[in-house]
Design an enzyme around this catalytic site. Structure first.
Site, PDB file in Angstrom:
ATOM      1  N   GLY A   1       0.842  -1.192   0.000  1.00 28.12           N
ATOM      2  CA  GLY A   1       0.000   0.000   0.000  1.00 28.12           C
ATOM      3  C   GLY A   1       0.875   1.237   0.000  1.00 28.12           C
ATOM      4  N   LYS A   2       0.291   2.362  -0.250  1.00 26.37           N
ATOM      5  CA  LYS A   2       1.045   3.621  -0.172  1.00 26.37           C
ATOM      6  C   LYS A   2       0.057   4.755  -0.009  1.00 26.37           C
ATOM      7  CE  LYS A   2       5.385   4.959  -0.445  1.00 26.37           C
ATOM      8  NZ  LYS A   2       6.585   4.209  -0.027  1.00 26.37           N
ATOM      9  N   GLY A   3       0.511   5.818   0.652  1.00 29.73           N
ATOM     10  CA  GLY A   3      -0.357   6.972   0.836  1.00 29.73           C
ATOM     11  C   GLY A   3       0.397   8.250   0.535  1.00 29.73           C
TER      12      GLY A   3
END
Ligand code: NAD
Length: 427
Positions: A116-118
């Site tokens: 995931g990444k934000g």
């Protein structure tokens, strides 16, 4: 603009587009694995993308709305794992690519996480601590429906650090009415952080370099090293390589490059950097402009600053015979091809800088056990995982007769694909 120059412009944009670069690595590996079209699509596309608008009260009393994202690329092997970056250049394509990279990185080192990444579009350099805290808390509240120790566990990335993680942990804990340290990693030590986390990525770079040297038959004491960047990855990586006996001839930061043909006294350089905030002003070396640092004469090059540093424009002039990618995406796909054709060995980012996520996994495990390990245990378990992953990638490269980058993707994609086949399609 002529058709030819428009095409050249497009080619350049494509070369620097992180999503296209990731997709190219993915497709090459998927071809070797003979993945069918359906499975390719499942593994290429993110499982979930969340876009949020974040109203924040600024210090002058005005309200500003920031845009943020959290992308969960894949959670077949476990909760999503990946950092949060605060930067004016954040965009959904970049966050998507970085989320996918995290899936492959966790899979290469075989830790039970997906990717995931934000990101939040903002310029932290122009914001006060209070504004950053309010932005972080609002962002956490906005995405918390998809977060959780069993669902998605963020970490620091560009312009976020231990303090940001502490705010996220507190905001999440206040909402669920209990202290939940395992919701993020990269926290300060006294609120559930892990010993050895800060040094983990640099340590992983050092372990990767040691393994690569053994593979190509070189010794640390005969190896001249150029390191781009002197931050968490470059600075610590350089220090640990120096302690192993490598000769670090050049280091850089965003303001300039230091060079000493006889080898830099790395602890002294870093002490100067700590004190003054820049490499500039350090004695005992020559000072050079950054342009050209990567082309200095050396055996091992460690690009550990940022992406797209080795491109179709300078790949021909690189002198190193070995590159260990400390940064994410420092070599473009075209540059990697040029270098590989010239016989340069590249230890790819998803393997070489996986030390950070590996110790993040240890942090999550320790938080869930409520039992904390010594630094020696953390380091020895990290070494075991990194060495094993390196050997598996090298073995895959031999088996498929491909460069290490393609091999790392093959290994990673095959692991995720096999989980998908075992679990089947939920309908
Ligand atoms: P950092 O902010 O601590 O350090 C970055 C360093 O690079 C600084 O010294 C900065 O001055 C220098 N720099 C920036 N642009 C430069 C340029 N053009 N030329 C020379 N030096 C330049 O960041 P970091 O945590 O060390 O991360 C570096 C890279 O490693 C990024 O690509 C990041 O995504 C990747 N990475 C970091 C971790 C981690 O645990 N920190 C883990 C995996 C990957």
């Amino acid at each position: 603009m002529s058709t030819v120059s428009m095409a050249a412009n497009q080619a350049k944009q494509d070369e620097f587009n992180p999503f296209k670069s990731m997709a190219k690595g993915f497709d090459t590996a998927a071809d070797h694995l003979g993945l069918d079209d359906g499975l390719r699509e499942v593994l290429r596309l993110p499982e979930r993308e969340l876009k949020v608008s974040l109203p924040v009260m600024m210090d002058n009393g005005s309200t500003r709305v920031f845009e943020g994202y959290r992308v969960q690329h894949n959670f077949l092997r476990g909760p999503c794992k990946g950092g949060i970056r605060f930067d004016p250049h954040v965009n959904i394509d970049e966050v998507r690519a970085l989320a996918a990279w995290m899936t492959w990185k966790c899979s290469v080192v075989n830790i039970p996480f997906g990717g995931g990444k934000g990101g939040v579009i903002c310029d932290p350099r122009t914001m006060s601590q209070g504004e950053l805290e309010r932005l972080t808390r609002r962002y956490t509240a906005a995405i918390m429906d998809i977060l959780g120790p069993d669902r998605d566990v963020p970490a620091p990335d560009m312009n976020t650090g231990e303090q940001t993680m502490a705010w996220i942990m507190d905001t999440y804990s206040m909402h669920v009415r209990r202290t939940t340290t395992a919701i993020v990693t990269g926290k300060p030590l006294n609120i559930g952080g892990s010993r050895g986390r800060r040094e983990a990525t640099g340590r992983g770079v050092m372990i990767s370099a040691n393994e690569a040297l053994k593979m190509i038959g070189m010794r640390p004491e005969d190896t001249r090293v150029v390191v781009q960047g002197s931050g968490n990855v470059g600075g610590i990586g350089a220090l640990l390589l120096h302690r192993e006996g490598y000769k670090i001839v050049s280091l850089s930061d965003m303001y300039g490059t230091v060079y000493n043909d006889a080898g830099l006294d790395v602890p002294a350089v870093l002490a100067h950097l700590n004190e003054s905030g820049r490499l500039e002003g350090y004695d005992e070396c020559e000072h050079l402009p950054n342009a050209g640092q990567l082309e200095l004469d050396c055996d091992l090059l460690v690009p550990a600053a940022t992406e797209n540093q080795i491109t179709s424009e300078n790949a021909d002039r690189i002198k190193a015979r070995l590159i260990v990618e400390g940064a994410n995406g420092p070599c473009t796909a075209i540059a990697s091809e040029i270098l590989t054709d010239r016989g340069v060995v590249i230890v790819p980012d998803i393997l070489a800088n996986a030390g950070g996520v590996t110790v993040s996994y240890f942090e999550w495990v320790q938080d869930r056990m409520g039992y904390f390990w010594t630094e020696e245990i953390v380091n020895s378990r990290l070494e075991q995982i990194m060495v094993e992953a390196f050997q598996e990638v090298a073995e895959t490269a031999r088996k498929y007769d491909v460069p290490m980058r393609t091999a790392a993707y093959i290994l990673a994609i095959d692991r995720v694909a096999s989980v998908y086949k075992l679990r089947g399609v939920f309908a």
